[in-house]
Design a protein around this motif. Sequence first.
Motif, mmCIF file in Angstrom:
data_model
loop_
_atom_site.group_PDB
_atom_site.id
_atom_site.type_symbol
_atom_site.label_atom_id
_atom_site.label_comp_id
_atom_site.label_asym_id
_atom_site.label_seq_id
_atom_site.Cartn_x
_atom_site.Cartn_y
_atom_site.Cartn_z
ATOM 1 N N LEU A 346 -28.736 -18.685 -5.122
ATOM 2 C CA LEU A 346 -28.549 -20.039 -4.582
ATOM 3 C C LEU A 346 -27.893 -19.939 -3.197
ATOM 4 O O LEU A 346 -26.842 -19.324 -3.053
ATOM 5 C CB LEU A 346 -27.661 -20.846 -5.537
ATOM 6 C CG LEU A 346 -27.464 -22.323 -5.216
ATOM 7 C CD1 LEU A 346 -28.787 -23.086 -5.339
ATOM 8 C CD2 LEU A 346 -26.440 -22.940 -6.174
ATOM 9 N N SER A 347 -28.542 -20.553 -2.190
ATOM 10 C CA SER A 347 -28.041 -20.349 -0.823
ATOM 11 C C SER A 347 -27.051 -21.436 -0.398
ATOM 12 O O SER A 347 -26.558 -21.420 0.720
ATOM 13 C CB SER A 347 -29.222 -20.310 0.162
ATOM 14 O OG SER A 347 -29.930 -21.525 0.047
ATOM 15 N N VAL A 348 -26.798 -22.410 -1.270
ATOM 16 C CA VAL A 348 -25.770 -23.429 -0.973
ATOM 17 C C VAL A 348 -24.766 -23.405 -2.127
ATOM 18 O O VAL A 348 -25.103 -22.954 -3.221
ATOM 19 C CB VAL A 348 -26.387 -24.847 -0.867
ATOM 20 C CG1 VAL A 348 -27.353 -24.939 0.296
ATOM 21 C CG2 VAL A 348 -27.076 -25.253 -2.176
ATOM 22 N N PRO A 349 -23.540 -23.904 -1.918
ATOM 23 C CA PRO A 349 -22.606 -23.964 -3.042
ATOM 24 C C PRO A 349 -23.150 -24.908 -4.131
ATOM 25 O O PRO A 349 -23.850 -25.875 -3.817
ATOM 26 C CB PRO A 349 -21.327 -24.537 -2.435
ATOM 27 C CG PRO A 349 -21.487 -24.428 -0.958
ATOM 28 C CD PRO A 349 -22.947 -24.407 -0.660
ATOM 29 N N SER A 350 -22.808 -24.621 -5.368
ATOM 30 C CA SER A 350 -23.304 -25.449 -6.481
ATOM 31 C C SER A 350 -22.937 -26.920 -6.289
ATOM 32 O O SER A 350 -23.645 -27.816 -6.738
ATOM 33 C CB SER A 350 -22.752 -24.930 -7.808
ATOM 34 O OG SER A 350 -21.349 -24.784 -7.730
ATOM 35 N N ARG A 351 -21.849 -27.180 -5.584
ATOM 36 C CA ARG A 351 -21.435 -28.560 -5.316
ATOM 37 C C ARG A 351 -22.530 -29.316 -4.555
ATOM 38 O O ARG A 351 -22.804 -30.496 -4.817
ATOM 39 C CB ARG A 351 -20.140 -28.522 -4.493
ATOM 40 C CG ARG A 351 -19.666 -29.814 -3.903
ATOM 41 C CD ARG A 351 -18.725 -30.521 -4.857
ATOM 42 N NE ARG A 351 -18.741 -31.959 -4.648
ATOM 43 C CZ ARG A 351 -18.253 -32.837 -5.518
ATOM 44 N NH1 ARG A 351 -17.739 -32.431 -6.648
ATOM 45 N NH2 ARG A 351 -18.275 -34.120 -5.264
ATOM 46 N N LEU A 363 -27.721 -36.205 -13.254
ATOM 47 C CA LEU A 363 -26.312 -35.822 -13.295
ATOM 48 C C LEU A 363 -26.131 -34.566 -14.132
ATOM 49 O O LEU A 363 -26.465 -34.548 -15.312
ATOM 50 C CB LEU A 363 -25.508 -36.962 -13.912
ATOM 51 C CG LEU A 363 -24.145 -37.137 -13.295
ATOM 52 C CD1 LEU A 363 -24.258 -37.674 -11.891
ATOM 53 C CD2 LEU A 363 -23.336 -38.090 -14.137
ATOM 54 N N VAL A 364 -25.614 -33.513 -13.486
ATOM 55 C CA VAL A 364 -25.298 -32.268 -14.187
ATOM 56 C C VAL A 364 -23.812 -32.000 -13.942
ATOM 57 O O VAL A 364 -23.145 -32.783 -13.281
ATOM 58 C CB VAL A 364 -26.155 -31.091 -13.652
ATOM 59 C CG1 VAL A 364 -27.626 -31.364 -13.862
ATOM 60 C CG2 VAL A 364 -25.846 -30.803 -12.189
ATOM 61 N N MET A 365 -23.289 -30.888 -14.432
ATOM 62 C CA MET A 365 -21.921 -30.519 -14.076
ATOM 63 C C MET A 365 -21.949 -29.377 -13.077
ATOM 64 O O MET A 365 -22.572 -28.342 -13.337
ATOM 65 C CB MET A 365 -21.156 -30.060 -15.323
ATOM 66 C CG MET A 365 -20.497 -31.171 -16.112
ATOM 67 S SD MET A 365 -19.342 -32.164 -15.166
ATOM 68 C CE MET A 365 -18.078 -30.967 -14.807
ATOM 69 N N ASP A 366 -21.286 -29.587 -11.961
ATOM 70 C CA ASP A 366 -21.101 -28.510 -10.996
ATOM 71 C C ASP A 366 -20.230 -27.433 -11.664
ATOM 72 O O ASP A 366 -19.107 -27.707 -12.084
ATOM 73 C CB ASP A 366 -20.409 -29.109 -9.766
ATOM 74 C CG ASP A 366 -19.922 -28.049 -8.813
ATOM 75 O OD1 ASP A 366 -20.348 -26.881 -8.948
ATOM 76 O OD2 ASP A 366 -19.118 -28.401 -7.923
ATOM 77 N N GLY A 367 -20.766 -26.217 -11.737
ATOM 78 C CA GLY A 367 -20.067 -25.162 -12.464
ATOM 79 C C GLY A 367 -18.728 -24.767 -11.858
ATOM 80 O O GLY A 367 -17.857 -24.250 -12.568
ATOM 81 N N ALA A 368 -18.542 -25.003 -10.557
ATOM 82 C CA ALA A 368 -17.323 -24.520 -9.887
ATOM 83 C C ALA A 368 -16.050 -25.039 -10.559
ATOM 84 O O ALA A 368 -15.016 -24.367 -10.569
ATOM 85 C CB ALA A 368 -17.342 -24.917 -8.415
ATOM 86 N N HIS A 369 -16.127 -26.248 -11.137
ATOM 87 C CA HIS A 369 -14.938 -26.849 -11.771
ATOM 88 C C HIS A 369 -14.347 -25.976 -12.877
ATOM 89 O O HIS A 369 -13.175 -26.118 -13.219
ATOM 90 C CB HIS A 369 -15.295 -28.180 -12.430
ATOM 91 C CG HIS A 369 -15.661 -29.255 -11.458
ATOM 92 N ND1 HIS A 369 -14.833 -29.668 -10.463
ATOM 93 C CD2 HIS A 369 -16.781 -30.007 -11.349
ATOM 94 C CE1 HIS A 369 -15.400 -30.630 -9.771
ATOM 95 N NE2 HIS A 369 -16.598 -30.854 -10.287
ATOM 96 N N PHE A 370 -15.180 -25.149 -13.484
ATOM 97 C CA PHE A 370 -14.742 -24.434 -14.682
ATOM 98 C C PHE A 370 -14.088 -23.086 -14.373
ATOM 99 O O PHE A 370 -13.731 -22.352 -15.280
ATOM 100 C CB PHE A 370 -15.933 -24.198 -15.617
ATOM 101 C CG PHE A 370 -16.566 -25.475 -16.118
ATOM 102 C CD1 PHE A 370 -16.124 -26.071 -17.293
ATOM 103 C CD2 PHE A 370 -17.589 -26.088 -15.414
ATOM 104 C CE1 PHE A 370 -16.694 -27.241 -17.752
ATOM 105 C CE2 PHE A 370 -18.166 -27.261 -15.868
ATOM 106 C CZ PHE A 370 -17.723 -27.834 -17.037
ATOM 107 N N PHE A 371 -13.991 -22.761 -13.080
ATOM 108 C CA PHE A 371 -13.487 -21.425 -12.726
ATOM 109 C C PHE A 371 -12.007 -21.414 -12.350
ATOM 110 O O PHE A 371 -11.499 -20.417 -11.883
ATOM 111 C CB PHE A 371 -14.348 -20.826 -11.608
ATOM 112 C CG PHE A 371 -15.694 -20.361 -12.104
ATOM 113 C CD1 PHE A 371 -15.856 -19.079 -12.613
ATOM 114 C CD2 PHE A 371 -16.790 -21.201 -12.088
ATOM 115 C CE1 PHE A 371 -17.086 -18.648 -13.095
ATOM 116 C CE2 PHE A 371 -18.026 -20.777 -12.572
ATOM 117 C CZ PHE A 371 -18.178 -19.503 -13.067
ATOM 118 N N PHE A 372 -11.337 -22.539 -12.523
ATOM 119 C CA PHE A 372 -9.891 -22.619 -12.245
ATOM 120 C C PHE A 372 -9.616 -22.029 -10.856
ATOM 121 O O PHE A 372 -10.377 -22.290 -9.923
ATOM 122 C CB PHE A 372 -9.097 -21.907 -13.351
ATOM 123 C CG PHE A 372 -9.096 -22.694 -14.650
ATOM 124 C CD1 PHE A 372 -7.920 -23.257 -15.117
ATOM 125 C CD2 PHE A 372 -10.259 -22.895 -15.388
ATOM 126 C CE1 PHE A 372 -7.898 -23.984 -16.304
ATOM 127 C CE2 PHE A 372 -10.247 -23.623 -16.565
ATOM 128 C CZ PHE A 372 -9.071 -24.160 -17.023
#
Length: 412
Positions: A346-351, A363-372
């Motif tokens: 992926l060439s852009v941030p998941s956000r 609507l999905v969940m951006d995975g970055a939230h789960f990485f503390f």
Amino acid sequence: MTFKTSFARQLADGAGIVDLMSDLGEALNVNPDLLFLGGGNPARIDAVEAILASHLHAIAEDADAIHQMLGVYQSPLGSERLRAALAAYFQSLGWPVTEANIALTNGSQSAFFMLFNLFADGVDQRQILLPWVPEYLGYQDQVLHPGVFRTMRPVIRCEGDNRFEYGCDFDALELSGVTAMCVSSPANPSGKVLSTEEYQRLGALADAAGIPLILDAAYGAPFPGIVFSGTRPAWQTNRIFVLSLSKLGLPGARTGVVVADEAVIEALGSVNTVMSLASGNLGPTLLLSLLQAGTLDILCEQHVLPFYASRRRFALDCLARHLEGIPHRVHRADGAFFLWLWLPELSVPSRVLYERLKARNVLVMDGAHFFFDQAESWSHAQQCLRLTYCAEPQVFERAIEILAQELHAISD
Ligand SMILES: Cc1ncc(COP(=O)(O)O)c(C=O)c1O
């Protein structure tokens, strides 16, 4: 208004879970046309709702039962009758418990708030270790002091062309200063279920360090039991199991069940009373009725598990069809109701991908939230999405079609 307290900084200042629940509220209550693969709401399962409704009807027609449910405060640890029935139920599974090992809370989220703050305050380290991230984002802002969570990166094991699994990096695991460990299994977001070996090794480390291992079984066994493969551990001393009625189909009942050593249960009862006076009665009354009728296991085994197993098969097949040719891996989906998608190129941030999808009503969940605290420093943390497969299959499929289009557009 500007609040100056550390409590406000920690809890009132746009926590990730608040965004998540706002998105969920928007999708489920305000804009039902959204293609919603976001939040953690369980699916609507007609057979489950019918069984729950019949129990509610029976309660409503019994004057004493309705009085007990609506007209009486629960005791600090929750209904004595339910705690006794739960103890008998857990004993039938071989767990060495009595009612003194059981407390009821207003949802498991509030149980975590109390547990985390009982065990850790960041002073002299006193930290909660999450042996790997990604981990449930709802823990993040629950602690009253910054720096309470210590997180570790997992090892990543790739399987075949399109699967992978996180594992614990036991060589890097360091427990000095840690006062409790916490793992969700089945995990939100990844769907990982602890292997027996991982569970035993973490438990042995916790025992050697004299700290509890908290197992977040919001999706786990014995209820709601959304476990397709992997361990269904039995409670033992020095473990804290946190169960919930939510994913059984009762998120509105706000009922959590904590199984722990007596000293932990007593402390929880005290904190719960200070915070809430008493827990609600609706979920406990329903649960007691299900246990007395012998219906709880039937609900889990004959309705909840087969429903999600079928949705999971469909969702995996759908991703394989629509993402063909796009580099992607899906975490082993051994439990809960999510697919955790890793897009290594992926060439852009998941956000950004999340925003692009949202603009197209997905609507999905951006995975970055789960990485503390690992989210900024680890590229993997910017390459993942969580997709809930509770939605109707046609909704899931349409959303994945749009996801594939966006991924093609981003890589062009
Ligand atoms: C892993 C996990 N733990 C705990 C909770 C809290 O659930 P509840 O407060 O509804 O019991 C959730 C909710 O989504 C979850 O996903």
